[in-house]
Enzyme design. Structure first.
Site, short mmCIF file in Angstrom:
data_model
loop_
_atom_site.label_atom_id
_atom_site.label_comp_id
_atom_site.label_asym_id
_atom_site.label_seq_id
_atom_site.Cartn_x
_atom_site.Cartn_y
_atom_site.Cartn_z
N ASN A 7 0.86 -1.17 0.00
CA ASN A 7 0.00 0.00 0.00
C ASN A 7 0.91 1.23 0.00
O ASN A 7 1.45 1.63 1.03
CB ASN A 7 -0.87 -0.07 1.26
CG ASN A 7 -1.92 1.03 1.30
OD1 ASN A 7 -1.77 2.06 0.67
ND2 ASN A 7 -2.96 0.79 2.06
N LYS A 14 3.46 0.80 2.99
CA LYS A 14 3.05 -0.16 4.00
C LYS A 14 2.88 -1.50 3.32
O LYS A 14 2.52 -1.56 2.14
CB LYS A 14 1.71 0.25 4.62
CG LYS A 14 1.80 1.52 5.44
CD LYS A 14 0.47 1.78 6.11
CE LYS A 14 0.29 3.26 6.37
NZ LYS A 14 -1.07 3.69 6.51
N ARG A 99 -2.26 -1.54 -3.82
CA ARG A 99 -3.26 -0.48 -3.88
C ARG A 99 -2.77 0.53 -4.91
O ARG A 99 -1.66 1.05 -4.80
CB ARG A 99 -3.39 0.20 -2.52
CG ARG A 99 -4.25 1.43 -2.58
CD ARG A 99 -4.42 2.05 -1.22
NE ARG A 99 -5.12 3.31 -1.32
CZ ARG A 99 -4.70 4.45 -0.78
NH1 ARG A 99 -3.60 4.48 -0.05
NH2 ARG A 99 -5.39 5.54 -0.93
N LEU A 216 -13.21 9.25 7.26
CA LEU A 216 -12.66 10.51 7.81
C LEU A 216 -11.26 10.25 8.36
O LEU A 216 -11.09 9.85 9.52
CB LEU A 216 -13.59 11.05 8.90
CG LEU A 216 -15.07 11.18 8.53
CD1 LEU A 216 -15.91 11.62 9.73
CD2 LEU A 216 -15.24 12.18 7.39
N GLY A 217 -10.25 10.41 7.51
CA GLY A 217 -8.86 10.24 7.94
C GLY A 217 -8.16 11.57 7.74
O GLY A 217 -8.73 12.63 8.00
N GLY A 219 -7.26 12.37 4.66
CA GLY A 219 -8.17 12.66 3.55
C GLY A 219 -9.56 12.23 3.99
O GLY A 219 -9.70 11.29 4.76
N GLU A 391 -8.18 -1.80 4.57
CA GLU A 391 -7.96 -1.77 3.13
C GLU A 391 -7.04 -2.89 2.67
O GLU A 391 -7.25 -3.49 1.62
CB GLU A 391 -7.36 -0.41 2.73
CG GLU A 391 -8.38 0.73 2.83
CD GLU A 391 -7.74 2.10 2.95
OE1 GLU A 391 -6.93 2.30 3.89
OE2 GLU A 391 -8.04 2.97 2.13
#
Ligand code: ADP
Length: 405
Positions: A7, A14, A99, A216-217, A219, A391
């Protein structure tokens, strides 16, 4: 089957290794055997590497050098060597899932990576300059370390490829449509995972649910999910559209940009910086893009932090209202990612606006750090779920499904 997931972020990579069997797929997300993270935030030529295993081994190291591919190879080496070893050789990995932020209009599903797919990801870098090149670096690092192992691209835009034209097309000149200037939407892997998990938690079929998922992170984006498909979302042609975010402004009057270009000496680069890095919670508060710091400052009476919070909530409610209108009703509101999962305050504030619809959250359940739990009261007309987004696990599942088709 052993599935490695990569990712790639703009300044991090990651990774985790899952062991999947038929049985695992129907259960709750399993713990990865191994997790690695490289962080280049402090200095592009220094990789801060952290590795943990399911058995509790931890490795932290800092390595120098300009080659990010070499840093990834170093991290992958810890899978087969030293205290963090979990497999005897890298050839034990059956498939690697990546990703990839932008898949454009051509990639509506996950795909096995070929030379053509790599070219397409590179070509789409102009739409996702911070992310697509990083994903390509990860793909190439795997080619170097693992030879021709099967690799799969899972796109953040795919889930939103079902948006109806009325939601996807901007009301500019029609040439924009022909040029591919349209709403693509992002965070799709997370929205899709949360929609599926919501159906699992509610013990319902996803095709019978109308959901709003709030990611809600740093981004932030919302998705309206009907009949298991994304039918509306707040991010657009780029991840800059929609809600107010940590350091991004979200939707603003485009006339502001024309004004700034005319009145001051802004270039494309400086506008990009202001809108992506110096706006949102950070821009308004002048303190930080981190929600925890905004909340702490607000509690100490800082007025700009309070203003940043108020705008964030105002726009979140407005976004939810807009998704509601697209859905024409709501079975569950879902909160996920850093702020969505951890901030009882934001969930409470977002939900308060919908009390008139009979949406009620249980104040105590909301405070008890819920994970994958329904926090609505028994008599609420709408369920309210807090879901820990996974994810990487969603990418691993996609790899499994693609290889078993
Ligand atoms: P990313 O979008 O980079 O994946 P995350 O999903 O981890 O990021 O979300 C980061 C955001 O979550 C930050 O604004 C951070 O302040 C917020 N956050 C993390 N922990 C908490 C907490 N305990 N309370 C409120 N906000 C939190």
């Amino acid at each position: 089957m052993k599935i490695l997931v990569l990712n790639a972020g703009s300044s991090s990579q990651k990774s985790c290794l899952y062991e999947i069997t038929d049985a695992t797929l129907t259960q709750q997300p399993p713990q990865p055997l191994w997790e690695g993270k490289i962080d280049w935030t402090q200095d592009r030529s220094v990789a801060e590497i952290e590795v943990k295993t399911a058995t509790g081994e931890v490795l932290q190291e800092s390595i120098d050098g300009d080659s990010r591919t070499a840093h990834v190879a170093y991290m992958l080496d810890t899978l087969t060597h030293g205290a963090t070893q979990v497999i005897s050789e890298l050839s034990a990995i059956d498939v690697v899932g990546h990703r990839v932020v932008h898949g454009g209009l051509d990639y509506r599903d996950s795909v096995i990576i070929t030379e053509d797919v790599k070219k397409a990801i590179a070509h789409l870098s102009n739409l996702a300059p911070a992310h697509n090149p990083a994903a390509l670096e990860g793909i190439e690092a795997i080619e170097q370390s693992l030879g021709n192992v099967k690799q799969v691209a899972v796109f953040d835009t795919s889930f939103h490829s079902t948006l109806p034209d009325a939601a996807a097309i901007y009301p500019g000149p029609y040439e924009w449509v022909e040029q591919g200037i349209r709403r693509y939407g992002f965070h799709g892997i997370s929205h899709q995972y949360c929609a599926n998990r919501a159906a699992q938690i509610l013990n319902r079929d996803l095709t019978s649910l109308r959901l709003i998922t709030c990611h809600l992170g740093n981004g932030c984006s919302l998705a309206a999910v009907n009949n298991s498909r994304s039918i509306d979302t707040t991010m657009g042609f780029t991840p800059l559209d929609g809600l107010m975010m940590g350091s991004r402004c979200g939707s603003i009057d485009p006339g502001i940009l024309i004004y700034l270009l005319r009145q001051s000496d802004y270039s494309a680069e400086s506008l990009d910086h202001v809108l992506n890095k110096a706006s949102g919670l950070r821009g308004i508060s002048g303190i930080s893009s981190d929600f925890r710091e905004i909340k702490a400052a607000m509690e100490q009476g800082n007025e700009r932090a309070k203003l940043a919070y108020d705008i964030y909530v105002h726009r979140l409610r407005a976004g939810i209202g807009s998704m509601l209108a697209s859905l024409g009703g709501l079975d569950a509101l879902v909160f996920t990612a850093g702020v969505g999962e951890k901030s009882a305050l934001i969930r409470q504030a977002a939900c308060e606006a919908w009390e008139f619809l009979g949406l009620k959250i249980d104040v105590e359940k909301n405070q008890q750090q819920p994970i994958d739990v329904d926090i609505a009261t028994d008599d609420s007309n709408v369920r309210v779920l807090v879901i820990h987004t996974q994810e990487d696990w969603a990418i691993a599942q996609q790899c499994w499904q693609l290889l078993h088709q």
